[in-house]
Design a protein around this motif. Structure first.
Motif, PDB file in Angstrom:
ATOM      1  N   UNK A 124       0.845  -1.201   0.000  1.00  0.00           N
ATOM      2  CA  UNK A 124       0.000   0.000   0.000  1.00  0.00           C
ATOM      3  C   UNK A 124       0.874   1.242   0.000  1.00  0.00           C
ATOM      4  N   UNK A 125       0.290   2.355  -0.433  1.00  0.00           N
ATOM      5  CA  UNK A 125       1.008   3.626  -0.518  1.00  0.00           C
ATOM      6  C   UNK A 125       1.613   4.021   0.832  1.00  0.00           C
ATOM      7  N   UNK A 126       0.847   3.905   1.905  1.00  0.00           N
ATOM      8  CA  UNK A 126       1.344   4.315   3.226  1.00  0.00           C
ATOM      9  C   UNK A 126       2.532   3.455   3.662  1.00  0.00           C
ATOM     10  N   UNK A 127       2.490   2.165   3.346  1.00  0.00           N
ATOM     11  CA  UNK A 127       3.603   1.270   3.683  1.00  0.00           C
ATOM     12  C   UNK A 127       4.850   1.635   2.865  1.00  0.00           C
ATOM     13  N   UNK A 128       4.622   1.948   1.597  1.00  0.00           N
ATOM     14  CA  UNK A 128       5.720   2.342   0.711  1.00  0.00           C
ATOM     15  C   UNK A 128       6.373   3.624   1.227  1.00  0.00           C
ATOM     16  N   UNK A 129       5.551   4.608   1.585  1.00  0.00           N
ATOM     17  CA  UNK A 129       6.060   5.880   2.114  1.00  0.00           C
ATOM     18  C   UNK A 129       6.864   5.637   3.396  1.00  0.00           C
ATOM     19  N   UNK A 130       6.360   4.765   4.240  1.00  0.00           N
ATOM     20  CA  UNK A 130       7.045   4.464   5.503  1.00  0.00           C
ATOM     21  C   UNK A 130       8.395   3.800   5.251  1.00  0.00           C
ATOM     22  N   UNK A 131       8.434   2.835   4.343  1.00  0.00           N
ATOM     23  CA  UNK A 131       9.692   2.134   4.036  1.00  0.00           C
ATOM     24  C   UNK A 131      10.750   3.082   3.478  1.00  0.00           C
ATOM     25  N   UNK A 132      10.304   4.133   2.762  1.00  0.00           N
ATOM     26  CA  UNK A 132      11.245   5.058   2.135  1.00  0.00           C
ATOM     27  C   UNK A 132      11.408   6.352   2.942  1.00  0.00           C
ATOM     28  N   UNK A 133      10.777   6.413   4.099  1.00  0.00           N
ATOM     29  CA  UNK A 133      10.879   7.587   4.980  1.00  0.00           C
ATOM     30  C   UNK A 133      10.501   8.891   4.293  1.00  0.00           C
ATOM     31  N   UNK A 134       9.402   8.857   3.560  1.00  0.00           N
ATOM     32  CA  UNK A 134       8.874  10.083   2.940  1.00  0.00           C
ATOM     33  C   UNK A 134       7.396  10.204   3.311  1.00  0.00           C
ATOM     34  N   UNK A 135       6.866  11.398   3.169  1.00  0.00           N
ATOM     35  CA  UNK A 135       5.460  11.632   3.472  1.00  0.00           C
ATOM     36  C   UNK A 135       4.549  11.014   2.438  1.00  0.00           C
ATOM     37  N   UNK A 136       3.297  10.782   2.835  1.00  0.00           N
ATOM     38  CA  UNK A 136       2.315  10.202   1.913  1.00  0.00           C
ATOM     39  C   UNK A 136       2.094  11.072   0.682  1.00  0.00           C
ATOM     40  N   UNK A 137       2.112  12.411   0.848  1.00  0.00           N
ATOM     41  CA  UNK A 137       1.854  13.290  -0.298  1.00  0.00           C
ATOM     42  C   UNK A 137       3.004  13.229  -1.304  1.00  0.00           C
ATOM     43  N   UNK A 138       4.251  13.188  -0.804  1.00  0.00           N
ATOM     44  CA  UNK A 138       5.416  13.043  -1.691  1.00  0.00           C
ATOM     45  C   UNK A 138       5.336  11.714  -2.434  1.00  0.00           C
ATOM     46  N   UNK A 139       4.999  10.665  -1.680  1.00  0.00           N
ATOM     47  CA  UNK A 139       4.929   9.332  -2.270  1.00  0.00           C
ATOM     48  C   UNK A 139       3.816   9.274  -3.303  1.00  0.00           C
ATOM     49  N   UNK A 140       2.683   9.891  -3.011  1.00  0.00           N
ATOM     50  CA  UNK A 140       1.549   9.882  -3.915  1.00  0.00           C
ATOM     51  C   UNK A 140       1.896  10.544  -5.248  1.00  0.00           C
ATOM     52  N   UNK A 141       2.586  11.678  -5.200  1.00  0.00           N
ATOM     53  CA  UNK A 141       2.998  12.367  -6.429  1.00  0.00           C
ATOM     54  C   UNK A 141       3.958  11.531  -7.251  1.00  0.00           C
ATOM     55  N   UNK A 142       4.898  10.884  -6.571  1.00  0.00           N
ATOM     56  CA  UNK A 142       5.877  10.028  -7.249  1.00  0.00           C
ATOM     57  C   UNK A 142       5.168   8.842  -7.910  1.00  0.00           C
ATOM     58  N   UNK A 143       4.268   8.218  -7.174  1.00  0.00           N
ATOM     59  CA  UNK A 143       3.525   7.068  -7.699  1.00  0.00           C
ATOM     60  C   UNK A 143       2.667   7.492  -8.895  1.00  0.00           C
ATOM     61  N   UNK A 144       2.001   8.654  -8.796  1.00  0.00           N
ATOM     62  CA  UNK A 144       1.187   9.148  -9.921  1.00  0.00           C
ATOM     63  C   UNK A 144       2.023   9.251 -11.195  1.00  0.00           C
ATOM     64  N   UNK A 145       3.219   9.834 -11.083  1.00  0.00           N
ATOM     65  CA  UNK A 145       4.093   9.985 -12.260  1.00  0.00           C
ATOM     66  C   UNK A 145       4.526   8.615 -12.800  1.00  0.00           C
ATOM     67  N   UNK A 146       4.768   7.666 -11.911  1.00  0.00           N
ATOM     68  CA  UNK A 146       5.206   6.343 -12.349  1.00  0.00           C
ATOM     69  C   UNK A 146       4.046   5.567 -12.991  1.00  0.00           C
ATOM     70  N   UNK A 147       2.832   5.783 -12.504  1.00  0.00           N
ATOM     71  CA  UNK A 147       1.655   5.155 -13.119  1.00  0.00           C
ATOM     72  C   UNK A 147       1.471   5.715 -14.524  1.00  0.00           C
ATOM     73  N   UNK A 148       1.573   7.038 -14.666  1.00  0.00           N
ATOM     74  CA  UNK A 148       1.428   7.683 -15.991  1.00  0.00           C
ATOM     75  C   UNK A 148       2.479   7.177 -16.968  1.00  0.00           C
ATOM     76  N   UNK A 149       3.672   6.883 -16.446  1.00  0.00           N
ATOM     77  CA  UNK A 149       4.766   6.397 -17.299  1.00  0.00           C
ATOM     78  C   UNK A 149       4.629   4.904 -17.611  1.00  0.00           C
ATOM     79  N   UNK A 150       3.630   4.241 -17.008  1.00  0.00           N
ATOM     80  CA  UNK A 150       3.409   2.819 -17.266  1.00  0.00           C
ATOM     81  C   UNK A 150       4.369   1.904 -16.537  1.00  0.00           C
ATOM     82  N   UNK A 151       5.016   2.419 -15.477  1.00  0.00           N
ATOM     83  CA  UNK A 151       6.010   1.642 -14.729  1.00  0.00           C
ATOM     84  C   UNK A 151       5.358   0.813 -13.623  1.00  0.00           C
ATOM     85  N   UNK A 152       4.296   1.363 -13.035  1.00  0.00           N
ATOM     86  CA  UNK A 152       3.582   0.610 -12.017  1.00  0.00           C
ATOM     87  C   UNK A 152       2.094   0.824 -12.161  1.00  0.00           C
TER      88      UNK A 152
END
Length: 146
Positions: free
Chosen positions: A51-79
């Protein structure tokens, strides 16, 4: 004098951490990724369905930072995101085939860039591991006592 020993130990870890991060950043940029995106690839490779919150926790970043990063990676077809069966509101993520291939390529690049570490002798490697474990043990002990 004792304070200087502490500062020296801290500074050496800081410099090593910076050197590793520079290699990570350089490896990521060779594949048009940020260092954080490369770390996301690694975590999703090791933990598909996280889950997003678990991913953010593992990488020591906030949920909003993680959400933006994930959005860009989804758009790029990576995840891709998937709704869970148990809770239709919850979203999990996993690498796409493109993301899996990208992980293999970036990991190979990163490992190749760190190959000089293999010039350390086995004995030096064992000693380094022993010392790092001791530093970690002492810091954890100090944290628990605080």
């Amino acid at each position: 004098m004792e304070e200087q020993r502490i500062v020296d130990i801290f500074q050496s870890y800081r410099e090593i951490n910076q050197a590793f991060f520079q290699i990570l950043s350089k490896a990521a940029s060779k594949h048009n990724l940020t260092a954080l995106q490369l770390l996301v690839l690694r975590v999703l490779h090791e933990n598909p369905g996280i889950r997003l919150s678990e991913l953010a926790e593992k990488l020591n970043v906030g949920n909003s930072t993680m959400s933006g990063t994930v959005d860009r990676m989804v758009k790029a077809g990576i995840l891709e995101r998937e709704r869970t069966e148990a809770d239709r509101r919850a979203m999990t993520m996993k690498l796409t085939e493109k993301g899996k291939a990208l992980w293999r390529e970036t990991d190979a690049t990163r490992m190749n860039m760190m190959r000089p570490l293999l010039s350390m002798t086995e004995q030096d490697h064992r000693e380094l591991s022993r010392l790092q474990n001791e530093v970690l043990r002492l810091l954890k002990q100090s944290k628990e006592e605080a």
